[in-house]
Design an enzyme around this catalytic site. Structure first.
Site: not given
Ligand code: PNW
Length: 506
Positions: A46, A104, A149, A335, A337
């Site tokens: 990325q 990281r 990754h 992780n 979000y």
């Molecule tokens: C992460 N969801 O992926 C990845 O680890 C990163 O590489 C990416 O850039 C980042 O999210 C932001 O997009 C995800 O749907 C993709 O909850 C989708 C989800 C969570 C993490």
């Protein structure tokens, strides 16, 4: 105690539950414990660019974006990305400005082993990561390194990638090269980033390698990734831990899954969904009993039988494999979000067989939840607390490092919405730690810089620093959120004078 050991010590022997003594009694700020660490995260494909430079081999994202530019919304790719391969000094200077204690990043397998195999090592790849590590050390920033990754060497994809059981052995060989080469410098390792994401989206869907074979290849991928993780952890434990020290974990993503209603059916459905989305990878490693979650086992076995298969589409581990994988962690990388609502799927859904069909739930988000620039990402901070508590209750409160949390918004430096997102998620995290007793030792914001967001290209920006992709030197500029986060990282506290970060620009 040398410097790196000291930092690992601080990061991992966290002063859990001890309120920070950085402030006096009149200070009403919310503060994390002294041992709590703040960092930022990135991933090789990325940000690095230099996709075919100095001996790097082709990766699956190189091949996929070149062969299928239409898959990426803005038809972009990671050929150049943020050019971080050429900007070690500049980027580490910015990391230092942020005042964070750990960084990281991930290593591109095909930059180290161009063919994926250990018989040929690319010296320039080693040089690049060594330079990065040396620069981090000079600036007192602890590296946290992800081995994988999403960027498998293309040559290994030709063998079926993660659907081929031999991939686990090749991953062990690659890990050995990394531990031998960087083990002196790197004490915190993550084997994989988000196996759910790359197995489901890559083998069950249309992210690289785009196998689009949900209900089959996604499960094969998951199976071999779990085996690979267990094998590398056992090798680390047996052959490296004494010699080089350090800690090894895996990063799993966990969006909180909340029942859409209070009905028994929906409560059940939400729990099933958690076991499928998160338990798929967490249960074999972090549960007391190991192996796949029982509900996943029984539902996929039953569906497979009904569909006329002699064997379950979800592979079986041998008893030895269950034992090898169970407990293969020093900590959990998490992780988080966003949050989704879950309803019982009363009818069979879409394609059969598929992961979603096996699980038989309906997943959606509330329209009222604040939107971001990512269609899948709504701002729901309370879900973070719930996810952390679910982990605590189901897996005996594992030591946890938040390896990613972040948000995308439109371009621009006055990113007050990002400041709000981070602040609200950090508040939820603080509550989970100090009121609920979740053992979280650190937090990394995703991401340090705007970067190539896979099939969303450069259209979604997660950076604390904006990257100007029109400028020849890919200029990085601090956003308001960088200023906010610097304050948090340096003080360990969330500011009371929030307005400073929401209304002023400097
Ligand atoms: C992460 N969801 O992926 C990845 O680890 C990163 O590489 C990416 O850039 C980042 O999210 C932001 O997009 C995800 O749907 C993709 O909850 C989708 C989800 C969570 C993490």
């Amino acid at each position: 105690m040398n410097f790196i050991y000291f930092h690992c010590f601080i990061l991992f022997i966290s002063l859990h539950g001890v309120i920070s003594n950085r402030r006096n009694v009149l200070d009403s700020r919310i503060c994390f414990a002294d041992g709590f660490s703040f960092g930022v995260a990135t991933a090789s494909y990325q940000i690095e660019g230099a996709w075919n430079v100095s001996g790097k081999g082709e990766g699956i994202w190189d091949r996929y974006t070149h062969a299928h530019p239409e898959i990426v919304v803005d038809r972009s790719n990671g050929d150049v990305a943020d050019g971080s391969y050429y900007k070690v000094k500049k980027d580490v200077a910015l990391l230092r400005e942020l005042g964070i204690s750990f960084y990281r990043f991930s290593i591109a397998w095909s930059r180290i082993l161009p063919n994926g195999l250990s018989n040929y090592v690319n010296e320039d790849g080693i040089r690049y990561y060594k330079e990065l590590l040396a620069e981090l050390r000079r600036n007192h920033i602890t590296p946290v390194v992800t081995m994988y990754h999403f960027d498998l060497p293309q040559s290994l994809q030709e063998l079926g990638g993660w659907t081929n059981p031999i991939m686990a052995e090749y991953f062990v060989d690659y890990a050995r090269v990394l531990l031998d080469t960087f083990g002196d410098e790197v004490k915190i390792w993550l084997t994989f980033n988000e196996p759910y994401t790359f197995c489901e989206d890559g083998y069950g869907g249309i992210e690289a390698p785009g196998a689009n074979s949900s209900g089959f290849e996604d499960y094969m991928c998951g199976h071999n990734v779990l085996r690979a993780h267990g094998m590398v952890y056992r090798m680390f434990d047996k052959e490296y831990r004494k010699k080089i020290g350090g800690h090894m974990g895996i990063t799993l993503d966990f969006s909180w899954l909340e029942p859409a209603t209070t009905s028994e059916e929906d409560q059940q459905a939400a729990e099933t969904a958690r076991q499928f989305y998160f338990g798929w990878f967490a249960h074999p490693i972090f549960s007391k009993s190991g192996d796949y979650p029982p509900i996943m086992r029984s539902m996929i076995d039953a569906n497979s039988k009904r569909q006329g298969f002699y064997h379950s589409r979800l592979p079986y581990f041998t008893p030895e494999e269950v034992k090898m994988i169970r407990g293969a962690y020093d900590f959990l990388g998490l992780n988080h979000y966003t949050t989704y609502l879950i309803k019982h799927g009363s009818r069979r859904l879409g394609v059969q067989p598929s992961f979603v069909d096996d699980m038989n739930v309906i997943k959606f988000q509330k329209d009222e939840w604040p939107k971001t620039n990512s269609s899948w990402l709504k701002v729901v901070p309370w879900g973070f607390r719930k996810a952390l508590n679910w982990v605590r209750l189901n897996y005996r409160n594992p030591k946890t490092l938040i390896t990613e949390n972040g948000v995308s918004f439109e371009r621009g430096l006055r990113d007050t919405k990002r400041v709000n997102y981070i602040d609200s998620y950090l508040r939820a995290l603080h509550t989970a730690i100090h009121q609920d007793g979740c053992l979280v030792v650190g937090y990394a914001y995703w991401s340090f810089l705007d970067n190539f967001e896979w099939t969303r290209g450069f259209s979604e920006r997660f950076g604390l620093f904006e990257v100007d992709y029109q400028s020849p030197n890919l200029t990085r500029t601090a956003r308001l959120s960088a200023k906010y986060y610097t304050n948090v990282a340096k003080t360990g506290c969330l500011p009371n004078n929030f307005a400073d970060y929401t209304y002023n620009t400097d």
